[in-house]
Design a protein around this motif. Structure first.
Motif, short mmCIF file in Angstrom:
data_model
loop_
_atom_site.label_atom_id
_atom_site.label_comp_id
_atom_site.label_asym_id
_atom_site.label_seq_id
_atom_site.Cartn_x
_atom_site.Cartn_y
_atom_site.Cartn_z
N HIS A 127 -5.15 20.65 5.35
CA HIS A 127 -4.75 20.39 4.16
C HIS A 127 -3.31 20.16 4.58
CE1 HIS A 127 -4.40 19.81 -0.15
NE2 HIS A 127 -3.55 20.89 -0.31
N LEU A 128 -2.68 21.46 5.46
CA LEU A 128 -1.22 21.38 5.48
C LEU A 128 -0.82 20.22 6.26
CD1 LEU A 128 1.42 22.78 5.71
CD2 LEU A 128 0.58 24.29 7.52
N SER A 129 -1.67 20.05 7.37
CA SER A 129 -1.44 19.07 8.44
C SER A 129 -1.04 17.60 7.57
CB SER A 129 -2.52 18.71 9.63
OG SER A 129 -3.53 18.49 8.88
N THR A 130 -1.96 17.32 6.56
CA THR A 130 -1.80 16.16 5.87
C THR A 130 -0.65 16.00 5.27
OG1 THR A 130 -4.45 15.98 6.01
CG2 THR A 130 -3.20 14.32 4.61
N LEU A 132 2.11 17.44 5.85
CA LEU A 132 3.34 17.20 6.61
C LEU A 132 3.32 15.63 7.21
CD1 LEU A 132 3.18 20.42 9.03
CD2 LEU A 132 4.93 20.13 7.26
N ALA A 133 2.04 15.31 7.56
CA ALA A 133 2.29 13.51 7.89
C ALA A 133 2.72 12.91 6.59
CB ALA A 133 0.80 13.34 8.23
N LEU A 134 2.38 13.34 5.33
CA LEU A 134 2.74 12.31 4.15
C LEU A 134 4.31 12.65 3.95
CD1 LEU A 134 2.03 10.70 1.71
CD2 LEU A 134 1.58 13.13 0.23
N LEU A 135 4.59 13.81 4.16
CA LEU A 135 6.04 13.87 4.12
C LEU A 135 6.96 13.04 5.11
CD1 LEU A 135 8.69 15.40 2.92
CD2 LEU A 135 8.16 17.18 4.62
N ALA A 136 6.43 13.27 6.40
CA ALA A 136 6.98 12.50 7.38
C ALA A 136 7.09 10.67 6.95
CB ALA A 136 6.35 12.62 8.75
N VAL A 137 5.67 10.24 6.62
CA VAL A 137 5.89 8.99 6.34
C VAL A 137 6.88 8.67 4.88
CG1 VAL A 137 4.34 7.26 5.32
CG2 VAL A 137 3.47 8.65 7.33
N VAL A 138 6.73 9.39 3.97
CA VAL A 138 7.64 8.94 2.88
C VAL A 138 8.98 9.12 3.56
CG1 VAL A 138 8.42 9.84 0.82
CG2 VAL A 138 6.00 9.54 1.29
N MET A 139 9.78 10.15 4.08
CA MET A 139 10.91 10.13 4.61
C MET A 139 11.01 8.62 5.58
SD MET A 139 11.64 13.61 6.24
CE MET A 139 12.98 13.01 7.31
N ILE A 140 10.10 8.30 6.22
CA ILE A 140 10.50 7.13 7.22
C ILE A 140 10.57 5.94 6.14
CG2 ILE A 140 9.56 5.47 8.78
CD1 ILE A 140 8.46 8.22 10.24
N VAL A 141 9.74 5.74 5.06
CA VAL A 141 9.70 4.58 4.14
C VAL A 141 11.26 4.70 3.62
CG1 VAL A 141 9.05 3.84 1.91
CG2 VAL A 141 7.39 4.53 3.46
N GLY A 142 11.78 5.69 3.28
CA GLY A 142 13.40 5.71 2.82
C GLY A 142 14.06 5.42 3.81
N LEU A 143 13.96 6.04 4.87
CA LEU A 143 15.09 5.65 5.90
C LEU A 143 14.95 4.03 6.30
CD1 LEU A 143 14.25 8.77 8.21
CD2 LEU A 143 16.51 8.13 7.03
N ARG A 144 13.85 3.67 6.63
CA ARG A 144 13.78 2.03 7.07
C ARG A 144 14.27 1.27 5.63
NH1 ARG A 144 11.03 0.14 11.04
NH2 ARG A 144 10.61 -1.85 9.65
N ALA A 145 14.16 1.87 4.61
CA ALA A 145 14.66 0.93 3.44
C ALA A 145 16.26 0.72 3.35
CB ALA A 145 14.34 1.55 1.97
N ASP A 146 16.94 1.77 4.26
CA ASP A 146 18.40 1.56 4.33
C ASP A 146 18.68 0.46 4.99
OD1 ASP A 146 20.94 2.15 3.96
OD2 ASP A 146 20.93 3.83 5.32
N GLU A 147 19.84 -0.08 5.04
CA GLU A 147 20.30 -1.24 5.65
C GLU A 147 20.76 -0.88 7.05
OE1 GLU A 147 20.32 -4.33 4.71
OE2 GLU A 147 19.95 -3.78 2.68
N PRO A 148 20.26 -1.63 8.17
CA PRO A 148 20.69 -1.49 9.67
C PRO A 148 21.98 -0.95 9.72
CG PRO A 148 19.31 -3.29 9.55
CD PRO A 148 19.50 -3.14 8.10
N SER A 149 22.59 0.03 10.47
CA SER A 149 23.71 0.32 10.89
C SER A 149 24.47 -0.85 11.72
CB SER A 149 23.84 1.53 11.48
OG SER A 149 25.25 1.88 11.89
N ASP A 150 25.66 -0.91 11.73
CA ASP A 150 26.45 -1.82 12.65
C ASP A 150 26.83 -1.12 13.59
OD1 ASP A 150 26.32 -3.82 10.70
OD2 ASP A 150 28.11 -3.25 9.53
N GLU A 151 26.62 0.05 13.72
CA GLU A 151 26.82 1.00 14.84
C GLU A 151 26.39 0.54 16.17
OE1 GLU A 151 26.81 5.62 16.36
OE2 GLU A 151 25.57 4.96 14.69
#
Length: 322
Positions: A127-130, A132-151
């Motif tokens: 239950h805990l491992s799932t 943590l996986a859900l938290l990671a996936v949702v975080m990546i959804v938010g990070l990927r939704a950001d515009e790519p950096s010009d750096e």
């Protein structure tokens, strides 16, 4: 894209609260506060709240319901945006959001099984491992939704697999910590940093001492690993954001070890056990962010290196993999 990003980060915050509240349920012994009923609580849709254990477990279930609303809303918004925009980045983000729904459904099922079987450690840790996986996936959804950096990052080595090593080791430490707590191995190692004064304590019939000590040894290894990774990223001229994220992860590992030391030396008071779970989950968030940065920025560098503007000539020396 901003709507998806903000909703994803809000969803991640609710999932974080659910994980910490789940630890509070375990620490207070409230896991059976609703009996072995699910989805009802003591046979009722809205239970009597006279018993504190029922209040805590019912609150945990309400938080889980809120997480479900957020995850489904995130998937719906991400898919609508992907359909209207049609870009490959948004389509991939929509697929990740659907993966989040699948993990949520798995999490709900495991939560029900955990209650029906009256909290077996294996089900609790799954239950805990799932979660943590859900938290990671949702975080990546938010990070990927950001515009790519010009750096334009300047790399001197490929950081992806060393960072994945940090992610895997962090997950192993957190899950073994869940095992240690759920099988009652917390009091099996007294003192700190050694286990009851021994570098390798003698075996016990229950095996609890070695479960606890293995968790500690892996935590020490994680501290050294992330510290070494942060130094390597600094020496290899990684972009500033990645270096900062790595050092933040190292600082959080140090805080987590410090909290664990106080927790053990004070004979496992509930407040320090709860703080240990909260800091551990923040560490997971930070390492997931570091992992995303490593993959995203390395891919950006690869695209720059392969671009027509650089074709026909060598990439800058700082961009080559040693």
């Amino acid at each position: 894209m901003k709507t998806v990003r903000y909703l994803a980060f809000a969803t991640a915050g609710v999932i974080y609260a659910l994980i910490v509240l789940g630890a509070f349920v375990r620490i207070t012994g409230s896991g059976m506060g609703c009996g072995d009923d699910w989805p009802l609580c003591n046979g009722r849709l809205i239970p009597s709240l006279a018993d504190p254990a029922t209040v805590i477990e019912w609150g945990h279930r309400l938080m889980a319901a809120a997480v479900s609303v957020f995850v489904f809303a995130l998937a719906a918004v991400a898919l609508i945006r992907a359909r209207s925009d049609g870009g490959p980045r948004l389509r991939a983000t929509g697929r990740l959001a659907l993966l989040g729904v699948a993990l949520l459904l798995t999490q709900v099922f495991l939560g029900a099984v955990t209650v029906w079987l009256e909290l077996p450690p294996t089900a609790v840790v799954l239950h805990l491992s799932t979660a943590l996986a859900l938290l990671a996936v949702v975080m990546i959804v938010g990070l990927r939704a950001d515009e790519p950096s010009d750096e334009t990052p300047a790399w001197r080595f490929n950081p992806r697999w060393p960072i994945v090593g940090a992610l895997g080791l962090t997950a192993l430490v957190l899950l073994l910590g869940g095992v240690t707590a759920n099988v009652g191995a917390g009091p099996a190692c007294l003192g700190f940093p050694l286990c009851s004064g021994a570098v390798w304590p003698p075996a016990t019939e229950s095996g609890l001492t070695h479960i606890h000590w293995t968790h500690r040894l892996l935590a020490y290894a994680l501290t050294l690993y992330i510290g070494g990774l942060a130094l390597q990223l600094s020496f290899k001229r990684a972009p500033a954001r990645i270096k900062t994220a790595a050092w933040v992860c190292f600082g959080l590992v140090g805080v987590q070890v410090g909290v664990a030391a106080v927790m053990v030396l004070e004979m496992l008071p509930a407040i320090w056990r709860g703080l240990h779970a909260a800091v551990g989950t923040v560490l997971w968030v930070a390492v997931v962010y570091l992992t995303w940065l490593g993959f995203e920025k390395w891919e950006e560098q690869a695209v720059i290196t392969r671009s027509p503007l650089t074709s026909g000539r060598s990439a800058p020396a700082a961009a080559r993999v040693e």
